[in-house]
Design a protein around this motif. Structure first.
Motif, PDB file in Angstrom:
ATOM      1  N   PRO A  59       4.273  -3.151   7.611  1.00  0.00           N
ATOM      2  CA  PRO A  59       2.959  -2.237   7.649  1.00  0.00           C
ATOM      3  C   PRO A  59       2.428  -1.992   5.827  1.00  0.00           C
ATOM      4  CG  PRO A  59       5.067  -1.396   8.557  1.00  0.00           C
ATOM      5  CD  PRO A  59       5.759  -2.468   7.776  1.00  0.00           C
ATOM      6  N   ALA A  60       3.220  -2.291   4.551  1.00  0.00           N
ATOM      7  CA  ALA A  60       2.602  -1.541   3.297  1.00  0.00           C
ATOM      8  C   ALA A  60       1.956  -2.740   3.304  1.00  0.00           C
ATOM      9  CB  ALA A  60       3.353  -1.344   2.703  1.00  0.00           C
ATOM     10  N   ARG A 100      -5.396  -5.917   4.613  1.00  0.00           N
ATOM     11  CA  ARG A 100      -6.748  -6.084   5.608  1.00  0.00           C
ATOM     12  C   ARG A 100      -7.237  -4.906   4.142  1.00  0.00           C
ATOM     13  NH1 ARG A 100      -9.025  -0.632   6.906  1.00  0.00           N
ATOM     14  NH2 ARG A 100      -7.743   0.323   5.908  1.00  0.00           N
ATOM     15  N   VAL A 101      -7.307  -4.387   2.773  1.00  0.00           N
ATOM     16  CA  VAL A 101      -8.406  -4.076   2.069  1.00  0.00           C
ATOM     17  C   VAL A 101      -8.331  -5.070   0.803  1.00  0.00           C
ATOM     18  CG1 VAL A 101      -7.733  -1.753   2.584  1.00  0.00           C
ATOM     19  CG2 VAL A 101      -6.378  -2.792   1.148  1.00  0.00           C
ATOM     20  N   ALA A 140      -5.903   0.554  -1.187  1.00  0.00           N
ATOM     21  CA  ALA A 140      -7.372   1.177  -0.465  1.00  0.00           C
ATOM     22  C   ALA A 140      -8.414   1.725  -1.144  1.00  0.00           C
ATOM     23  CB  ALA A 140      -6.557   2.004   0.741  1.00  0.00           C
ATOM     24  N   GLU A 178      -1.259  -3.664   5.269  1.00  0.00           N
ATOM     25  CA  GLU A 178      -2.290  -2.707   4.913  1.00  0.00           C
ATOM     26  C   GLU A 178      -3.211  -3.348   3.486  1.00  0.00           C
ATOM     27  OE1 GLU A 178      -4.940   0.041   4.848  1.00  0.00           O
ATOM     28  OE2 GLU A 178      -4.359  -0.872   6.606  1.00  0.00           O
ATOM     29  N   ALA A 182       1.094  -0.972   0.079  1.00  0.00           N
ATOM     30  CA  ALA A 182      -0.087   0.239  -0.372  1.00  0.00           C
ATOM     31  C   ALA A 182       0.732   1.310   0.083  1.00  0.00           C
ATOM     32  CB  ALA A 182      -0.751  -0.455   1.200  1.00  0.00           C
ATOM     33  N   THR A 241       0.115   5.453   1.118  1.00  0.00           N
ATOM     34  CA  THR A 241      -0.136   5.717   1.918  1.00  0.00           C
ATOM     35  C   THR A 241       0.794   4.595   3.578  1.00  0.00           C
ATOM     36  OG1 THR A 241      -1.691   3.703   2.866  1.00  0.00           O
ATOM     37  CG2 THR A 241      -2.755   5.706   1.983  1.00  0.00           C
ATOM     38  N   HIS A 242       1.808   4.272   3.353  1.00  0.00           N
ATOM     39  CA  HIS A 242       2.520   3.317   3.762  1.00  0.00           C
ATOM     40  C   HIS A 242       3.998   3.180   3.169  1.00  0.00           C
ATOM     41  CE1 HIS A 242      -1.414   2.104   5.390  1.00  0.00           C
ATOM     42  NE2 HIS A 242      -0.439   1.328   5.911  1.00  0.00           N
TER      43      HIS A 242
END
Length: 281
Positions: free
Chosen positions: A54-55, A61-62, A263, A58, A44, A47-48
């Motif tokens: 973390p990227a 997650r989406v 996202a 995310e 991601a 945003t990350h």
């Protein structure tokens, strides 16, 4: 003499039977991979911090259908994730990845450049990245190196049981290296040539599994996609974040557009008959 085994023996037999049935069930489990959808370019990355855990988390997650990331060697031959040859742009360090050891790279902050909330994020190894990935999404692994890198990555994917979902985006040397370790390793042809009909023909000739188109969207993309699909080859496109362009690409038969803002792309998924992936580990 009784033919009935003692209670302890019965328990042992039942335990072995349960273990065998469970193991067989796991082997029989069919992992369904997306037929088409959105590929999170470097995770991601809108945003990350790109190419970091973390990227990836995310993107998962989406409900990303595919995640793309880059792999290269450190000085001591560790496999780490980094797009650039150097660390200057995406860390607080400087220098070439090939001149730094894994221990030195792990001391760098690979998150603060994006946002203070990501301070202390480390450069991940390929093995660390695989540990967080679901088993029911595509892993688009761009190899930034040659034959030896192809061999090492293919070997690791086989050892980690990821050969069903991971494909290597490669140029010729890395492809040859990967196929010396695994004849069945999935590959995406990145020898782009002109990006036209000769690129498509070369992709078919090398028995690739994916191709990556890019640049101006042309009417002949539809014909390319039809021919490639007949050969069982999936079609990626780099890259866009424009929903209007998504519509054109999917209409032409493109399977996976690469996007920076996964996202935002996922918010349009239903418009194209797509469902976010529910991760399976």
């Amino acid at each position: 003499m009784s033919c009935i085994p003692p209670l302890s023996g019965i328990k042992t037999i039942l335990a072995i039977a349960w273990l065998l049935s469970t193991t067989c069930g796991l082997h029989a489990q069919v992992i369904e991979l997306p037929q088409r959808g959105f590929c999170a370019h470097r995770g991601a990355m809108a945003t990350h911090p790109e190419n970091t855990l973390p990227a990836f988390l995310e993107a998962i997650r989406v409900g990303a259908h595919m995640i793309e990331f880059d792999v290269l060697f450190t000085k001591d031959s560790a496999l780490v994730l980094m797009h650039d040859a150097g660390v200057d742009r995406t860390t607080n360090g400087s220098g070439a990845v090939a001149d730094l050891t894994l221990a030195e790279l792990k001391q760098l902050d690979a998150g603060s450049w994006k946002d203070a909330a990501f301070a202390g994020t480390q450069i991940p190894t390929l093995e660390e990245a695989l540990e967080v990935m679901p088993r029911n999404i595509w892993l688009n692994i761009h190899l930034r190196g040659g034959k030896e890198l192809g061999k090492r990555v293919a070997r690791l994917l086989e050892a980690k049981g990821r050969a069903h979902q991971a494909f290597l985006a490669v140029q010729e040397a890395a492809r040859i290296g990967a196929r010396t370790e695994s004849e069945s390793v999935l590959v995406c042809n990145m020898e782009r040539q002109t990006g036209g009909a000769d690129y498509v023909a070369a992709t078919i000739a090398m028995d690739a599994d994916f191709i990556q188109l890019r640049g101006a969207i042309r009417p002949d993309f539809r014909d390319y996609a039809r021919v490639l699909h007949e050969k069982g080859i999936r079609v990626n496109y780099f890259g866009t974040d424009d929903p209007a362009v998504f519509r054109v690409l999917f209409a032409q038969g493109i399977d996976f557009p690469l996007v920076n803002d996964i996202a935002a792309a996922q918010k349009t998924a239903a418009d194209f008959g797509l469902q976010p992936v529910q991760p399976v580990y």
